[in-house]
Design an enzyme around this catalytic site. Structure first.
Site, PDB file in Angstrom:
ATOM      1  N   PRO A   1       0.790  -1.229   0.000  1.00 16.23           N
ATOM      2  CA  PRO A   1       0.000   0.000   0.000  1.00 16.23           C
ATOM      3  C   PRO A   1       0.825   1.284   0.000  1.00 16.23           C
ATOM      4  CG  PRO A   1      -0.156  -1.133   2.113  1.00 16.23           C
ATOM      5  CD  PRO A   1       0.509  -2.072   1.161  1.00 16.23           C
ATOM      6  N   ASN A   2       0.317   2.221  -0.768  1.00 15.61           N
ATOM      7  CA  ASN A   2       0.829   3.585  -0.883  1.00 15.61           C
ATOM      8  C   ASN A   2       2.112   3.708  -1.698  1.00 15.61           C
ATOM      9  OD1 ASN A   2      -1.256   4.901   0.702  1.00 15.61           O
ATOM     10  ND2 ASN A   2      -0.374   3.812   2.447  1.00 15.61           N
TER      11      ASN A   2
ATOM     12  N   ARG B   1       4.792  12.308  -3.247  1.00 19.19           N
ATOM     13  CA  ARG B   1       4.575  12.881  -1.908  1.00 19.19           C
ATOM     14  C   ARG B   1       5.709  12.441  -0.982  1.00 19.19           C
ATOM     15  NH1 ARG B   1      -1.601  11.375  -1.978  1.00 19.19           N
ATOM     16  NH2 ARG B   1      -1.966  12.173  -4.046  1.00 19.19           N
TER      17      ARG B   1
ATOM     18  N   TYR C   1      10.816   9.244   1.284  1.00 22.08           N
ATOM     19  CA  TYR C   1      10.824   8.155   0.299  1.00 22.08           C
ATOM     20  C   TYR C   1      11.513   8.515  -1.021  1.00 22.08           C
ATOM     21  CZ  TYR C   1       7.578   6.001   3.559  1.00 22.08           C
ATOM     22  OH  TYR C   1       7.011   5.464   4.684  1.00 22.08           O
TER      23      TYR C   1
ATOM     24  N   ASN D   1       8.052  -5.791  -0.800  1.00 20.96           N
ATOM     25  CA  ASN D   1       7.936  -4.602   0.039  1.00 20.96           C
ATOM     26  C   ASN D   1       6.450  -4.500   0.386  1.00 20.96           C
ATOM     27  OD1 ASN D   1       7.797  -2.201   1.350  1.00 20.96           O
ATOM     28  ND2 ASN D   1       8.963  -1.031  -0.173  1.00 20.96           N
TER      29      ASN D   1
ATOM     30  N   ALA E   1       3.130  -0.838   4.879  1.00 20.50           N
ATOM     31  CA  ALA E   1       2.719  -0.862   6.290  1.00 20.50           C
ATOM     32  C   ALA E   1       2.146  -2.213   6.716  1.00 20.50           C
ATOM     33  CB  ALA E   1       1.714   0.247   6.548  1.00 20.50           C
TER      34      ALA E   1
ATOM     35  N   ASP F   1       1.163 -15.651   6.708  1.00 24.31           N
ATOM     36  CA  ASP F   1       0.626 -17.006   6.488  1.00 24.31           C
ATOM     37  C   ASP F   1       0.611 -17.372   5.004  1.00 24.31           C
ATOM     38  OD1 ASP F   1       0.233 -17.401   9.185  1.00 24.31           O
ATOM     39  OD2 ASP F   1      -1.936 -17.093   9.134  1.00 24.31           O
TER      40      ASP F   1
ATOM     41  N   GLU G   1      12.540  -9.819   2.009  1.00 23.97           N
ATOM     42  CA  GLU G   1      11.827  -8.625   2.490  1.00 23.97           C
ATOM     43  C   GLU G   1      12.632  -7.384   2.112  1.00 23.97           C
ATOM     44  OE1 GLU G   1      11.298  -8.636   6.715  1.00 23.97           O
ATOM     45  OE2 GLU G   1      10.334  -6.650   6.714  1.00 23.97           O
TER      46      GLU G   1
ATOM     47  N   HIS H   1      12.648  -2.926   2.075  1.00 26.98           N
ATOM     48  CA  HIS H   1      12.096  -1.615   2.433  1.00 26.98           C
ATOM     49  C   HIS H   1      13.006  -0.522   1.901  1.00 26.98           C
ATOM     50  CE1 HIS H   1       9.193  -3.500   4.998  1.00 26.98           C
ATOM     51  NE2 HIS H   1      10.159  -4.252   5.472  1.00 26.98           N
TER      52      HIS H   1
ATOM     53  N   ARG I   1      13.165   4.345  12.448  1.00 29.34           N
ATOM     54  CA  ARG I   1      11.911   5.104  12.405  1.00 29.34           C
ATOM     55  C   ARG I   1      11.084   4.827  13.665  1.00 29.34           C
ATOM     56  NH1 ARG I   1       9.189   4.722   6.693  1.00 29.34           N
ATOM     57  NH2 ARG I   1       8.149   6.551   7.587  1.00 29.34           N
TER      58      ARG I   1
ATOM     59  N   ARG J   1       7.303   0.553  13.635  1.00 32.44           N
ATOM     60  CA  ARG J   1       7.839  -0.023  12.384  1.00 32.44           C
ATOM     61  C   ARG J   1       8.971  -1.018  12.658  1.00 32.44           C
ATOM     62  NH1 ARG J   1       5.487   3.333   8.358  1.00 32.44           N
ATOM     63  NH2 ARG J   1       5.206   5.435   9.168  1.00 32.44           N
TER      64      ARG J   1
HETATM   65  O1  CA2 Z   1      10.416   1.858   3.749  1.00 30.40           O
HETATM   66  C1  CA2 Z   1       9.583   1.167   3.153  1.00 30.40           C
HETATM   67  O2  CA2 Z   1       9.749   0.704   2.032  1.00 30.40           O
HETATM   68  C2  CA2 Z   1       8.219   0.914   3.838  1.00 30.40           C
HETATM   69  O3  CA2 Z   1       7.789  -0.414   3.501  1.00 30.40           O
HETATM   70  C3  CA2 Z   1       7.280   1.947   3.268  1.00 30.40           C
HETATM   71  C4  CA2 Z   1       5.895   1.938   3.913  1.00 30.40           C
HETATM   72  C5  CA2 Z   1       6.016   2.010   5.435  1.00 30.40           C
HETATM   73  O4  CA2 Z   1       4.739   1.895   6.033  1.00 30.40           O
HETATM   74  C6  CA2 Z   1       6.924   0.912   5.979  1.00 30.40           C
HETATM   75  O5  CA2 Z   1       7.025   1.074   7.376  1.00 30.40           O
HETATM   76  C7  CA2 Z   1       8.301   1.008   5.364  1.00 30.40           C
HETATM   77  C8  CA2 Z   1       5.071   3.144   3.461  1.00 30.40           C
HETATM   78  C9  CA2 Z   1       5.022   3.368   2.002  1.00 30.40           C
HETATM   79  C10 CA2 Z   1       4.380   4.700   1.775  1.00 30.40           C
HETATM   80  O6  CA2 Z   1       4.847   5.220   0.556  1.00 30.40           O
HETATM   81  C11 CA2 Z   1       4.565   6.511   0.309  1.00 30.40           C
HETATM   82  C12 CA2 Z   1       5.175   7.052  -0.799  1.00 30.40           C
HETATM   83  C13 CA2 Z   1       4.972   8.357  -1.099  1.00 30.40           C
HETATM   84  C14 CA2 Z   1       4.140   9.142  -0.324  1.00 30.40           C
HETATM   85  C15 CA2 Z   1       3.522   8.591   0.776  1.00 30.40           C
HETATM   86  C16 CA2 Z   1       3.735   7.273   1.090  1.00 30.40           C
END
Ligand code: CA2
Length: 143
Positions: free
Chosen positions: A10-11, A18, A23, A72, A75, A85, A96, A98, A105, A109
């Site tokens: 997600p995201n 953003r 990121y 990846n 969240a 599972d 895995e 990230h 962080r 997390r």
């Molecule tokens: O660091 C990573 O790759 C994460 O998997 C990214 C997740 C975060 O919840 C993990 O703790 C670590 C969040 C991805 C959100 O991506 C965004 C990208 C641009 C703007 C907002 C969010």
């Protein structure tokens, strides 16, 4: 020839649009291009997928023909026993991944359900972690 699924949660579709301070400015499409280049040089094939939905991610894990998965989970890493599972159920190697160093962080997390079932983890290297993960998975599958 090894076939590898690179699966994004997600995201991550918002990458580059953003929160660049956390990121970076590279988009998921740019990351896919890095993976395409790396896959070619490694002589492996790949699928690159993203979903914002837990069940869809699980379906990708269940249905892929890939021999290994770079994941990846976003969240869901920190919440999803269901994805953990699903990985156990398919009995395929998972790496895995990230972008950020999740251990630098917020405390929530620091725990990952994926780490319980992954053979390795890469974090904190930003987008360059993706081609490295692909290389590591190709090496793992060739063992
Ligand atoms: O660091 C990573 O790759 C994460 O998997 C990214 C997740 C975060 O919840 C993990 O703790 C670590 C969040 C991805 C959100 O991506 C965004 C990208 C641009 C703007 C907002 C969010």
């Amino acid at each position: 020839m090894s076939h590898i699924l690179i699966l994004n949660g997600p995201n991550l579709n918002l990458l580059g649009t953003r929160q660049p301070e956390t990121y970076g400015t590279i988009t998921l499409k740019d990351i896919e291009a890095l993976c395409a280049h790396e896959a070619k040089s490694l002589g492996v094939t790949y699928e690159f997928e993203q979903s914002n939905h837990e069940g869809t991610l699980i379906d990708f894990i269940h249905n892929t023909k890939a021999e290994g998965i770079v994941l990846n989970a976003g969240a869901y890493t920190h919440t999803s026993i269901a994805i953990m599972d699903a990985i156990t159920s398919v009995n395929k190697p998972v790496l895995e991944l990230h972008l950020s160093n999740i251990h630098q962080r917020e405390a929530f997390r620091h725990h990952s359900y994926i780490s319980n079932v992954a053979f390795a983890m890469i974090c904190g290297l930003g987008a360059s972690g993706y081609p490295l993960a692909l290389r590591a998975m190709a090496g793992h599958l060739a063992l």
